[in-house]
Design a protein around this motif. Structure first.
Motif, PDB file in Angstrom:
ATOM      1  N   LEU A 275      -4.878 -68.867-152.360  1.00 36.11           N
ATOM      2  CA  LEU A 275      -4.175 -69.369-151.210  1.00 36.11           C
ATOM      3  C   LEU A 275      -2.862 -69.064-151.068  1.00 36.11           C
ATOM      4  O   LEU A 275      -2.342 -68.483-150.253  1.00 36.11           O
ATOM      5  CB  LEU A 275      -4.605 -70.731-150.832  1.00 36.11           C
ATOM      6  CG  LEU A 275      -5.963 -71.308-150.875  1.00 36.11           C
ATOM      7  CD1 LEU A 275      -6.187 -72.620-150.495  1.00 36.11           C
ATOM      8  CD2 LEU A 275      -6.749 -70.327-149.668  1.00 36.11           C
ATOM      9  N   GLU A 276      -2.067 -69.574-152.242  1.00 36.41           N
ATOM     10  CA  GLU A 276      -0.639 -69.330-152.129  1.00 36.41           C
ATOM     11  C   GLU A 276      -0.268 -67.818-152.183  1.00 36.41           C
ATOM     12  O   GLU A 276       0.520 -67.669-151.350  1.00 36.41           O
ATOM     13  CB  GLU A 276      -0.093 -69.930-153.604  1.00 36.41           C
ATOM     14  CG  GLU A 276      -0.453 -71.270-153.666  1.00 36.41           C
ATOM     15  CD  GLU A 276      -1.596 -71.688-154.186  1.00 36.41           C
ATOM     16  OE1 GLU A 276      -2.742 -70.631-154.558  1.00 36.41           O
ATOM     17  OE2 GLU A 276      -2.004 -72.922-154.172  1.00 36.41           O
ATOM     18  N   GLN A 277      -1.289 -66.939-152.765  1.00 35.51           N
ATOM     19  CA  GLN A 277      -0.956 -65.777-152.785  1.00 35.51           C
ATOM     20  C   GLN A 277      -1.018 -64.964-151.105  1.00 35.51           C
ATOM     21  O   GLN A 277      -0.323 -64.298-150.575  1.00 35.51           O
ATOM     22  CB  GLN A 277      -1.547 -64.774-153.552  1.00 35.51           C
ATOM     23  CG  GLN A 277      -1.109 -65.055-155.109  1.00 35.51           C
ATOM     24  CD  GLN A 277      -2.181 -64.241-156.212  1.00 35.51           C
ATOM     25  OE1 GLN A 277      -2.589 -63.393-155.672  1.00 35.51           O
ATOM     26  NE2 GLN A 277      -2.154 -64.639-157.115  1.00 35.51           N
ATOM     27  N   ARG A 278      -2.251 -65.290-150.636  1.00 31.86           N
ATOM     28  CA  ARG A 278      -2.321 -65.106-149.332  1.00 31.86           C
ATOM     29  C   ARG A 278      -1.385 -65.457-148.349  1.00 31.86           C
ATOM     30  O   ARG A 278      -0.763 -64.724-147.426  1.00 31.86           O
ATOM     31  CB  ARG A 278      -3.709 -65.584-148.792  1.00 31.86           C
ATOM     32  CG  ARG A 278      -4.390 -65.176-147.553  1.00 31.86           C
ATOM     33  CD  ARG A 278      -5.349 -65.800-147.094  1.00 31.86           C
ATOM     34  NE  ARG A 278      -6.620 -66.323-147.908  1.00 31.86           N
ATOM     35  CZ  ARG A 278      -7.634 -66.658-147.524  1.00 31.86           C
ATOM     36  NH1 ARG A 278      -7.950 -66.943-146.139  1.00 31.86           N
ATOM     37  NH2 ARG A 278      -8.680 -66.875-148.523  1.00 31.86           N
ATOM     38  N   ALA A 279      -0.930 -66.790-148.130  1.00 30.69           N
ATOM     39  CA  ALA A 279      -0.227 -67.039-147.643  1.00 30.69           C
ATOM     40  C   ALA A 279       1.346 -66.631-147.487  1.00 30.69           C
ATOM     41  O   ALA A 279       2.163 -66.202-146.489  1.00 30.69           O
ATOM     42  CB  ALA A 279       0.300 -68.712-147.585  1.00 30.69           C
TER      43      ALA A 279
END
Length: 233
Positions: free
Chosen positions: A137-141
């Motif tokens: 999630l953190e990379q996608r955001a």
């Protein structure tokens, strides 16, 4: 009307807190395209994105009185939208459902069908969506904000509430992961590792660097549900 158009974001937010019933609507109208684009690219689904945006708007509407001015109003709004989108992803992962076939859909924001694409292009779009969804999630955001929406790293750091180095690290790891997942699409879709970018078909505006903000993605919303977020949320 002219005075409202000339008002700053902060003035509109303060007017809303003071009881102006139209101020928040004007503030949302001013930023809705970019907020919608962030929700849509993060979630990859129009219905989920619309729900996340509605959740975020309710939170911002209720939390406006707690806005301390430590960041720009637009940064605060983006932070709430990103958090609402990530919350929906977490809930979706905790309670997975069987996805429906992703064919031409009548929900393109204008009521018409999406343009028919060649089978190869359509398949590529689906593969890219799946690859983005596979990222942590953190990379996608971080990738959505920096590479897709084109926000500067410093602004993304403020939106996500992390250091600039953390944003750069998340983007680098995300790009490396995408390069592996989409390696079979080279050379048309995925750049070489030295490019530090993964041009993505079907996801507008992917860039290798940090150009100015990009606008122009329409949106719509009608329901508000969530409780207020803190400004630091």
């Amino acid at each position: 009307m002219g005075g409202r158009v000339a008002a700053t974001d902060l003035e509109l937010l303060r007017a809303h807190v003071a009881g102006d019933r139209d101020a928040f609507a004007e503030l949302f109208h001013r930023h809705r395209d970019r907020l919608w684009a962030v929700a849509l690219r993060t979630l990859g689904d129009r219905e989920e994105a619309a729900d996340a945006l509605q959740d975020a708007l309710l939170s911002a509407h209720r939390a406006a009185g707690r806005f301390r001015g430590d960041s720009a109003v637009t940064t605060w709004l983006h932070r709430i939208v990103v958090n609402a989108s990530l919350d929906r992803i977490r809930r979706r992962q905790a309670h997975p459902t069987v996805p429906l076939p992703d064919g031409n859909r009548a929900e393109d924001g204008t009521g018409g069908l999406e343009p028919a694409a060649p089978a190869t292009d359509h398949d590529t779009v689906l593969v890219v969506r799946e690859a983005l969804a596979a990222l942590p999630l953190e990379q996608r955001a971080a990738l959505v904000l920096v590479d897709v929406q084109g926000y500067p790293v410093a602004e993304v750091a403020r939106i996500l509430g992390v250091a600039e180095g953390t944003v750069k690290s998340r983007c680098a790891r995300g790009r490396a992961r995408l390069a592996v997942l989409l390696g079979h699409l080279r050379p048309a879709v995925v750049g070489t590792p030295s490019d530090h970018a993964v041009p993505i078909t079907g996801v507008p505006g992917v860039t290798p660097g940090n150009p100015g903000p990009v606008e122009g993605v329409g949106s719509g919303s009608s329901r508000y549900r969530r409780d207020a977020n803190q400004e630091d949320t």
